[in-house]
Design an enzyme around this catalytic site. Structure first.
Site, PDB file in Angstrom:
ATOM      1  N   SER A 216       0.842  -1.182   0.000  1.00 48.73           N
ATOM      2  CA  SER A 216       0.000   0.000   0.000  1.00 48.73           C
ATOM      3  C   SER A 216       0.885   1.243   0.000  1.00 48.73           C
ATOM      4  CB  SER A 216      -0.950  -0.054   1.203  1.00 48.73           C
ATOM      5  OG  SER A 216      -1.913   0.952   1.137  1.00 48.73           O
ATOM      6  N   ASP A 455      -7.956  -5.343  -6.012  1.00 47.28           N
ATOM      7  CA  ASP A 455      -7.667  -4.181  -5.157  1.00 47.28           C
ATOM      8  C   ASP A 455      -8.556  -3.014  -5.577  1.00 47.28           C
ATOM      9  OD1 ASP A 455      -6.551  -1.910  -3.897  1.00 47.28           O
ATOM     10  OD2 ASP A 455      -4.548  -2.775  -3.934  1.00 47.28           O
ATOM     11  N   HIS A 492      -7.090  -5.402  -1.347  1.00 48.46           N
ATOM     12  CA  HIS A 492      -5.988  -4.485  -1.058  1.00 48.46           C
ATOM     13  C   HIS A 492      -4.994  -5.127  -0.096  1.00 48.46           C
ATOM     14  CE1 HIS A 492      -3.740  -0.876  -0.854  1.00 48.46           C
ATOM     15  NE2 HIS A 492      -3.990  -0.679   0.423  1.00 48.46           N
TER      16      HIS A 492
END
Ligand SMILES: [Ca+2]
Length: 574
Positions: A216, A455, A492
């Site tokens: 991330s 994601d 994610h």
């Protein structure tokens, strides 16, 4: 505000045997031009901590711009990973560059380092998620989700930091221009030489090899380091890199504005696209795309073929009456489709990326990013951390700011500067010239990147665009120093109907130090009984420990045509 919420103390992992398939060949086409071999960096060698952890404190007093607050011996087994004890190590906590910001708040770059008594000779920079602000335990994750091992357990010396501000400030740290820059790239710049110097003091030698990784925002830090600090790190492990983070945040707000047009409850954007409706779309995707990889197994490996095979307008049933979960209304289709095809300006220009239709869009982690993050997280990022000048903290209303945002105007904010905020958000947040990695490549450093196909916040298609651009910048093929792995079904960083437990650090080290080119990396589903954390999104029909090869792009994991479909061995990257 965290783009990579940790799932509890995801710090307990076991050592998994290296589930790694390697090949001696570089995977180049036979007719590719012959290019000089890239240098191979020498392997790290182990060393022991000099003296005791307590002995270390006075020796660290000379570190420049650094205050050491504690050195604490951590006995074996205090931390565990995958049910296995992490060996004894020395935890060093401190901070750099304490100062007062223009907003009157105290700032410093807080950090901790964990130094194994029996060290493998390597340094790992743990790049953290979200908007930073917290010194997450420095264990050094090897994938985005709960894993079976970590860098600390493997003997690395690991650093973790808050990137220059306290989490108690939330996005308000964006008022201070230096805190913006530390978050963007300067914390890594300042911590790296300090950490290497500290390691020199602790072990009598600097790290032989250095690695940086995270998911991330941590993937973003890692991609920024590829471009800015190519001389400092030998291996880069980037997960779900939000390397265009300000644009991704505005794209997510674009999505929220679309959802708001069809939400039956304006206060709850999830009513625009309910769990039942998302499942209906996922089922329609599977109907068109699941078998394209040779196995009707709930995973869509052939992402590119699915783009052609699946048509959102015609393959998802259109409601003829009231919405009941089995269809989408025509208005919903009109509102939602542009979120997948890619956010646009008022003139129709794409400014971020498309998102593939993947069955993971029905995953349990998706609603947070689609319906809550835009009005709770992205809004503060845009308004307070990236906008020039920022909004006023005292009157900032996140949901109203997001839902009322003019997208065209917002795109101007993130490239703007003024006398106080002299670097734009796109400058301090994103890697300069991200496809020019010649320095890294030519000195023998290596890159591995992974990204969940489902994601919903940072698009795998944005990462694909970077990777194809990197190939173009390297005569059509970057695979001799950088590899990109898509993870079908994964949301994610982790979760979704996916095989999301894997170790990419071990193959990265083998590539950097042994010249073993990584091909497939085997990943495991975290079904019932998983030793670290069960992923509730693993479908009931799957083996709880299903394995799949994650394939280097553009290869796809295809079923060999016979054998147990639960086992990676019966799939090949093609
Ligand atoms: Ca399939």
């Amino acid at each position: 505000m965290k783009w990579n919420p940790l799932r509890g103390p995801a710090l307990a992992f076991a050592s998994l045997p290296a589930l790694l398939i390697v090949s001696a060949c570089g995977g180049n086409d036979d007719d590719a031009p012959v290019t000089p071999a890239l240098p191979r960096l020498s392997a790290a060698t182990p060393a022991a901590l000099s003296g005791t952890c307590a002995d270390l404190a006075p020796k660290l007093a000379t570190l420049a711009n650094t205050t050491i607050t504690a050195t604490t011996d951590v006995p074996a087994g205090t931390l565990t990973v995958g049910g296995q004890p992490v060996a004894e190590h020395c935890q060093v906590t401190g901070s750099m560059y304490q100062r007062v910001g223009i907003d009157g708040n105290n700032y410093a770059i807080g950090f901790e380092m964990r130094l194994p008594l029996n060290w493998n000779g390597r340094f790992f920079y743990q790049a953290n998620g979200g908007i930073d602000g917290n010194v997450i335990t420095a264990t050094g994750g090897v994938n985005g989700g709960p894993g079976l091992t970590n860098a600390l357990a493997q003997g690395f010396a690991v650093i973790s930091s808050d990137a220059g501000h306290s989490g108690t400030l939330g996005p308000n740290f964006g008022i201070d221009p230096q805190a913006r820059l530390d978050y963007g790239y300067q914390a890594v710049q300042k911590l790296t030489p300090m950490a290497k110097s500290l390691i020199q003091t602790a072990y009598g030698k600097a790290p032989d090899r250095s690695y940086i990784g995270g998911c991330s925002n941590g993937g973003r830090h890692t991609m920024v380091a590829m471009a800015r600090y190519a001389d400092q790190y030998d291996g880069y492990l980037a997960g779900a890199p939000g390397y265009n983070l300000p644009k991704a945040a505005i794209a997510n707000i674009f999505g929220a504005q679309r959802y708001a047009t069809v939400a039956t409850n304006p206060a709850d954007l999830s009513t625009a696209f309910t769990p039942a409706e998302r499942t209906t779309v996922a089922t329609a995707v599977l109907a068109k795309c699941d078998a394209l990889d040779g196995s009707t197994d709930g995973l869509v490996q052939d992402v590119e073929a699915c783009r052609t095979a699946f048509n959102f307008k015609t393959d998802v049933p259109t409601c003829t009456g009231a919405r009941d979960g089995t269809c989408l209304s025509a208005a919903q289709k009109t509102a939602i489709e542009p979120i997948f095809t890619g956010a646009t300006t008022s003139t129709g220009a794409s400014f971020y990326a498309s998102f593939p239709y993947d069955p993971g869009l029905a995953g349990s982690g998706i609603p947070f990013w689609e319906f809550i993050a835009p009005v709770a997280l992205d809004t503060g990022g845009v308004g307070l951390i990236w906008k020039v000048p920022p909004e006023a903290v005292a009157t900032f209303n996140g949901p109203a700011f997001a839902l009322g945002m003019n997208i065209d105007t917002a795109l101007g904010w993130i490239t703007a500067t003024d006398a106080t905020y002299t670097e734009s958000a796109m400058s301090f947040m994103t890697p300069p010239s991200p496809t020019n990695l010649a320095t890294l490549k030519n000195r023998g450093a290596k890159v591995m990147v992974y990204h969940g196909v489902a994601d919903p916040i940072f698009s795998v298609d944005d990462t694909k665009a970077w990777y194809t651009g990197l190939a173009s910048a390297n005569s059509g093929d970057a695979s001799n120093f950088a590899r990109f792995y898509r993870v079908p079904g994964m949301g994610h960083c982790s979760g979704g109907p996916a095989t999301d437990q894997f170790d990419m650090l071990t193959p990265l080290v083998a590539w950097v130090e042994q010249g073993q080119v990584p091909e497939a990396v085997v990943a495991t589903a975290r079904g019932a009984g998983n030793v670290v954390a069960v992923n509730a999104d693993v479908p009931a029909g799957w083996s709880a420990s299903r394995t799949r090869p994650l394939c280097p792009y553009p290869q796809v994991a295809r079923y060999n045509g016979s054998g147990d479909i639960e086992a990676a061995a019966n799939f090949s990257c093609k």
